[in-house]
Every structure is written in C-alpha cells, then in structure tokens.
Design an enzyme around this catalytic site. Structure first.
Site, PDB file in Angstrom:
ATOM      1  N   GLN A 108       0.766  -1.202  -0.003  1.00  0.00           N
ATOM      2  CA  GLN A 108       0.028   0.052   0.106  1.00  0.00           C
ATOM      3  C   GLN A 108       0.948   1.157  -0.172  1.00  0.00           C
ATOM      4  O   GLN A 108       1.770   1.465   0.996  1.00  0.00           O
ATOM      5  CB  GLN A 108      -0.957   0.178   1.126  1.00  0.00           C
ATOM      6  N   TYR A 181      -7.636  11.461   3.113  1.00  0.00           N
ATOM      7  CA  TYR A 181      -6.279  11.199   2.937  1.00  0.00           C
ATOM      8  C   TYR A 181      -6.107  12.414   1.828  1.00  0.00           C
ATOM      9  O   TYR A 181      -6.815  12.883   1.209  1.00  0.00           O
ATOM     10  CB  TYR A 181      -5.642  10.008   3.022  1.00  0.00           C
ATOM     11  N   ARG A 229      -7.916   2.142  -2.791  1.00  0.00           N
ATOM     12  CA  ARG A 229      -8.674   2.231  -1.518  1.00  0.00           C
ATOM     13  C   ARG A 229      -9.719   3.309  -1.549  1.00  0.00           C
ATOM     14  O   ARG A 229      -9.158   4.578  -1.814  1.00  0.00           O
ATOM     15  CB  ARG A 229      -7.884   2.531  -0.229  1.00  0.00           C
ATOM     16  N   CYS A 367     -12.072  -2.370  20.408  1.00  0.00           N
ATOM     17  CA  CYS A 367     -11.799  -1.381  21.568  1.00  0.00           C
ATOM     18  C   CYS A 367     -10.954  -0.442  20.861  1.00  0.00           C
ATOM     19  O   CYS A 367     -10.713   0.678  21.429  1.00  0.00           O
ATOM     20  CB  CYS A 367     -11.063  -2.211  22.676  1.00  0.00           C
ATOM     21  N   CYS A 383      -2.156  -4.987  19.294  1.00  0.00           N
ATOM     22  CA  CYS A 383      -3.485  -5.686  19.637  1.00  0.00           C
ATOM     23  C   CYS A 383      -3.807  -5.997  21.052  1.00  0.00           C
ATOM     24  O   CYS A 383      -2.932  -6.455  21.634  1.00  0.00           O
ATOM     25  CB  CYS A 383      -3.810  -6.925  19.000  1.00  0.00           C
ATOM     26  N   LYS A 451     -21.550  -4.718  22.866  1.00  0.00           N
ATOM     27  CA  LYS A 451     -20.282  -5.160  23.382  1.00  0.00           C
ATOM     28  C   LYS A 451     -20.351  -6.701  23.508  1.00  0.00           C
ATOM     29  O   LYS A 451     -19.785  -7.272  24.113  1.00  0.00           O
ATOM     30  CB  LYS A 451     -20.111  -4.535  24.969  1.00  0.00           C
TER      31      LYS A 451
END
Length: 664
Positions: A108, A181, A229, A367, A383, A451
């Site tokens: 990318q 962007y 993208r 999260c 992560c 959740k």
C-alpha cells in the site's frame, strides 16, 4: 462438510490470482519500519504470520512514496523511495516468506496524509493540503501544494511501484481516495479550492489519482495490479464534524451520487479493484468503526460499487462473522473480505475457518486500544487481545526448563490469559474462580448489545482452556490456608476489582453499574448514572437504547475525561451518541443525597433535584488484593495480575498476564 468452502475459491485482481477470498486489510504499519524506510524484523514477521495463517492476500499498511514534500519523521513508516536498496533488500525477504505460504502481497503506497496527519506522526513538519484549509487535529491552516510538488509525488509513485515490483510484491494498493487522506482531499470539493487543472470539476479533482495509476502502469506494465482504497461517501457534516448512523444531515464531503460517478471514472483510468469503505477523519468512527457501529457496516456501499463498476470489490468493516462474510460473497455484495483488526487478534483466523474451528478464533473486541489508539498516541500498532501481534519473535512462547504446577486465583481475563500461556508452554495451571463462569468484568461489560464481543472473548477463553485441558474450578473461593496447604510451585493472584460505592441515603435504590448490566437489579424507567467515564457512558447508552430516561452526572468538566488513551474514533463517537440518544449530561456536578425518589445534585448553577427511580454508581473500581497481601511473605514465587494489581483495561490485563506467564 465445511459450509464456508465458497470463501476459499480463488479470485483474480487483474491477472493476479489469489487463493481465497480473504485479504489482510492495511493497518499501521507504525513501528514496523527501519531507519532507512525498509521493513524491520517485526514487520517481516507480522505480515508473514498472517500469510502462514491462511490469508490469501496480504496488503501492507501504508508506506509513503514521498518524504520531502510531506516529511514523516523517519522511520515512522516504510518508504520505497527513500533508500531503494534497503527497501528492496528487506521487502524481498518479506515477500519471499509470504509467497512460501502461497499468499500474494500488495504494497500500500500513499501520497501522504495532508490535513489529517496525526500530530504524533507530524513532529515539527508543517501539514500540507490541496488548498489552505483547516487541519483536522491542529488549529493550523495547511500549506497548499504546488503543481511541481504534485508532479514530484506522482513520479515517486512510479519509482516506489517499480521498487516494489523488484522486491517481489504482486501488486499495489493506492492510499487513497478514501478517509480524507491527501489524494482524497484533492478529490473532494470541501477541501479542494484550487483553480488550476487539479481543481474545479470532478475530473480535475481526480486528476492526481489518475496520474498516479497511469504512472505506475507505465513503469510496471499494464498487468501489474493497482487497487484503490475508495470511499464512495464521506459522512461529513462540516469540518471536524461527522454524522452518526441514522442521523439526517447534508453531506459536505462526497455524496453517493458523486461517489458513483467518481468510481466509474477511476476504474476507467486503470484501477483494477476498489477496496471499499466509507467515512473520513472528520467522521472517523465510519473509517475505523468501534463497537458502537453495526457489524458489516460497509456492505451496502460495497454492493453499490459492485453494481457500478466491473472490477473486483473488496469489503472491510467488522466483517469477522464468517456467516456474514459467506453471505456477502454469495449474494454478490463483494468479491473479497478484508479483515484488519480480526487478523491482528488472530493471525490464524482463515486457517481455523477452513478447518471448521470457528470457536477457536480469538475475537477482536473493537476496542481499538491496542491498534488505532496506540497508532494515534504512540505511533505503534499492536493488539489488545493478542500480545504477540507485531511482536511475534519478541513475544514468542519460551521453552520451559521444569514443569510447574501453578495456582491461579481468579478467572477474569488476566487469570485466563495466564492459564492459556502457561498451558501452551507445558506448565500445569489450575484456576479457582468464585463465580459460575469465566470472564470477570467481561460479563457485565459485555451486557450491552454493542459489546457482544466481550462475551465472545470470555467464551473463547473458556473454549481454549478446555481444549488445553486446564483444570478450572468454578464457584470456588480459596483461602490463604487452602493455598498454603496445596502443593503449588507458583501462585498467581488475579482476583480482580470491586466497584467503588458510597451511601446516598435511600440505598435500596442505589446500584452498581455491574448489577444493572447483569440484570441483578432493575433500574426502573428513569435513572441517573453517577460517573461519566467509559463504563458510565456505555451503561447510560445501553439503558437509553432500551427506552430508559437517563441522566449522567460527572464531577469533571467533561465526560470520558479519565479514560484513555482511547482511539478518537471510539471516544468521539460515544461522546456524540450520548446526546443523540436523549441522555442528559451534567458535568462539573456532584451528587449529594438520594431520598424519596429525588437525587440532590450540586451543580455550577446551584443545587438541583432530579426525580429518578434509581441511581447507578459508576465511579470506578478498587483493587481486590487482600489475598495477595495475606500471602505476599508466605510464598516464594507469587505474582499479582490484572485489576487486583492495578485497575486498568482489558489490554493491560492480558498483556501483563502474558508477560508474567511466559517467564514462569
């Protein structure tokens, strides 16, 4: 028979055949570059691990083709033009390893961030843009790019793609006519006020994107695939102001009509595939959807693109449900499923699905604390639920010298993670949990429908520990005397925390958030949540969605002031969902007393009384560490983990447990 077989049929982008329908969505790759713009060992290991896990197409995180017009402070991200020899050397090692698993890999490449450059990545460098417009995060006006600078960046795309092809990449993804962007800023009239050939009409605003794909094809050949993208809709109400799901608003960014027209033009320019999402940095919760967004939220837009252009469509956006992914392929919504955070959480997702082991897939809980939050605040990607993500070698499981029997008191995430790691390494962990199920605070935390993945994580731990034959004793409290009598080599205390409470008078109707969330207590039709932190706000939102009339009372001058560092996509969306769902908020206010259904609140304007059926305390937690203190000087090898050590979040509970359990 595996019902997901269709997800494992090959697909082509241009002439590049990919073995299955799964792509690693581009994320990061902050922290994965060396000082010369190549890939460091962490980056090589991270991408290779996802290929090993079965993913058909690896799309790297963003790499910058230019480091002169918009400086990025090397080595934030790889750069294929900064030191081509070093880039090719390191990237070649990575692509060769990825190809060993019969996976393809696209690089990318980005023209830059422009007005949305995250301040931690910006350093002292001035932000640039198509026009002198307001920066997304800073109170600065961006500098307008010159035509010579635009031409220079276009040429760098050709150079970067040429170096990528030499390095063994199978194609390129352009970053991006999406999310606002730099190339997208040129494409959207809200940001592009130019009067030269790069401004005005849609064709002119897309000229930058057109020249990039033409330059790459010219340098690398027509058969070298170039993916874009692409966001067909921006969800921008105004600068720094995004729309919520279901909100009526006037689109100031790219609307769907222009999104359809632009897609047709972009494909006609030579783009071989559209990697589709929606949103912008002004509405960041669309581009990086937190748990408050529905799963599969980009599917309608991917389907629209599939009906608009005749190239493969890639669809991301909380697509980790295998049944949803299968349906999207079967009904023609898209051609490929892109997984970003789910493959951070579990690099073996695709292989586990192929082997029909869905229960073994570690869930992403959206999260964003380990990934986007850390990118935003610390310029690194990891992560929360997978301590090995982007640290595959540094956090590899260590061999054991001697098998130990380890007592773990507490079956929350810290205790479960410690048991998992110990069992994988060959030790013998034994868990004692006082409640009837594993998961600790995941259970009340996962009560709201948004959740659900907290509950999925608790279920994953239960399933995984069962697979590893870990002895789990539920409904079992253990005392100091029992611990001392038992024959354990090591002891881990992970007894968690308890909600802070205080008396307000009529305490029969004063509850903790946990008790209301788990339905142990009924809050009635009207309630006041005391505390506007993450738990308080999520509890209030959950109850409001159930039709309750909710007020939040917060002592500080704003809600969500102490929780962090949350990713802005999460915190900003939650902050706006509160008033959007009719929840009243009283900041700089303190509760005094509750009597006869009236809560007395001291506000900046004086004392108020709020009539309510109940009061819900959400003012934090305190460490539950009494057992550790009783045993601290009695046992040679004892550890304190999770909230029992220090009240924090899921990420640190898991990470600290992994660290300790990997070194016993």
């Amino acid at each position: 028979m595996n019902k997901y077989k269709k997800l494992f049929e090959p697909v082509k982008i241009g002439k590049c055949e990919i073995k299955n329908r799964f792509a690693l969505a581009p994320m990061g790759p902050l922290g994965l570059a060396d000082s010369e713009g190549g890939f460091n060992q962490r980056g090589i290991d991270y991408y290779t691990e996802r290929a090993k896990g079965g993913t058909g197409l690896i799309i790297t995180g963003v790499t910058f083709v230019d480091n002169e017009v918009e400086e990025h402070g090397m080595p934030n991200c790889p750069c294929p033009t900064h030191n081509p020899v070093q880039f090719v050397r390191t990237a070649r090692e990575m692509t060769e390893r990825i190809h060993a698993y019969n996976a393809k890999v696209f690089l990318q490449m980005s023209a830059g961030f422009g007005r949305v450059t995250i301040p931690t990545n910006l350093g002292e460098f001035p932000p640039v843009a198509p026009s002198p417009i307001q920066h997304r995060w800073l109170d600065k006006i961006c500098r307008e790019l010159t035509i010579d600078e635009i031409k220079s960046i276009v040429k760098k795309f050709g150079d970067g793609a040429y170096n990528a092809k030499r390095a063994g990449f199978d194609g390129i993804e352009i970053h991006a006519v999406h999310e606002g962007y730099l190339i997208d800023q040129f494409a959207i009239s809200l940001f592009n006020h130019r009067t030269d050939e790069y401004g005005g009409s849609l064709e002119n605003r897309l000229r930058f994107a057109r020249e990039i794909v033409e330059e790459i094809k010219n340098r690398c050949g027509e058969d070298f695939p170039v993916v874009l993208r692409y966001s067909p809709k921006s969800f921008i109400k105004d600068l720094r102001d995004g729309a919520l799901p279901g909100e009526e608003f006037v689109e100031k960014g790219r609307d769907l009509d222009e999104g359809i027209e632009a897609a047709k033009l972009l494909v006609s320019y030579g783009y071989d595939s559209l990697d589709t999402d929606v949103g912008s940095y002004d509405s960041w919760w669309w581009s990086h959807p937190p748990m408050y967004q529905k799963k599969g939220l980009y599917r309608p837009y991917a389907k629209l693109m599939k009906e608009t252009v005749d190239v493969p469509i890639i669809c991301a956006g909380r697509m980790d449900d295998p049944d949803m992914a299968l349906e999207a392929i079967e009904n023609g919504t898209c051609d490929m499923i892109s997984l970003g955070r789910p493959l951070l959480a579990d690099p073996d997702y695709v292989n586990k699905l192929r082997a029909n082991r869905c229960q073994s897939i570690r869930p992403c809980i959206s999260c964003q604390e380990g990934c986007m939050g850390r990118i935003q605040h610390y310029s690194m990607i990891n992560c929360a639920v997978n301590p090995q993500a982007c640290k595959e070698k540094d956090n590899a499981l260590l061999p054991i010298l001697k098998k130990k029997k380890v007592l773990i008191v507490g079956g929350g995430v810290a205790g479960c993670e410690a048991a998992r790691v110990l069992a994988l390494r060959g030790h013998e962990p034994v868990i004692y949990e006082k409640n009837s199920r594993l998961g600790g605070n995941l259970i009340p935390g996962g009560a709201p429908d948004f959740k659900e993945d907290d509950i999925a994580l608790a279920d994953w731990y239960a399933h995984t520990l069962n697979e590893l034959n870990v002895q789990v004793n539920l409904n079992s409290e253990i005392t100091k005397e029992q611990v001392l009598k038992a024959n354990f080599d090591s002891v881990i205390i992970a007894t968690g925390s308890t909600p802070k409470v205080f008396s307000l008078g009529d305490d029969d109707k004063v509850f903790t958030a946990a008790d209301v969330l788990t339905k142990k207590k009924d809050c009635g039709g009207t309630t006041v949540v005391v505390g506007g932190g993450l738990v308080g706000c999520e509890t209030a939102l959950h109850l409001a969605k159930k039709g309750k009339k909710v007020t939040i009372v917060e002592a500080l001058n704003k809600i969500l002031a102490l929780n962090g560092p949350l990713c802005s996509a999460n915190s900003e969306m939650l902050e706006r969902l509160i008033p959007f769902n009719g929840i009243d908020v009283k900041t700089s206010s303190k509760v005094k007393a509750y009597k006869d259904g009236n809560l007395e609140v001291e506000t900046e304007k004086g004392t108020e009384k709020i009539k309510c059926d109940s009061v819900i305390l959400s003012v934090g937690y305190k460490e539950k560490n009494s057992l550790y203190k009783e045993l601290e000087f009695e046992i040679p090898e004892i550890y304190l983990l999770g909230d029992a050590r220090k009240v924090s979040n899921i990420m640190y509970a898991i990470w600290n447990a992994y660290e300790v359990a990997n070194h016993i």
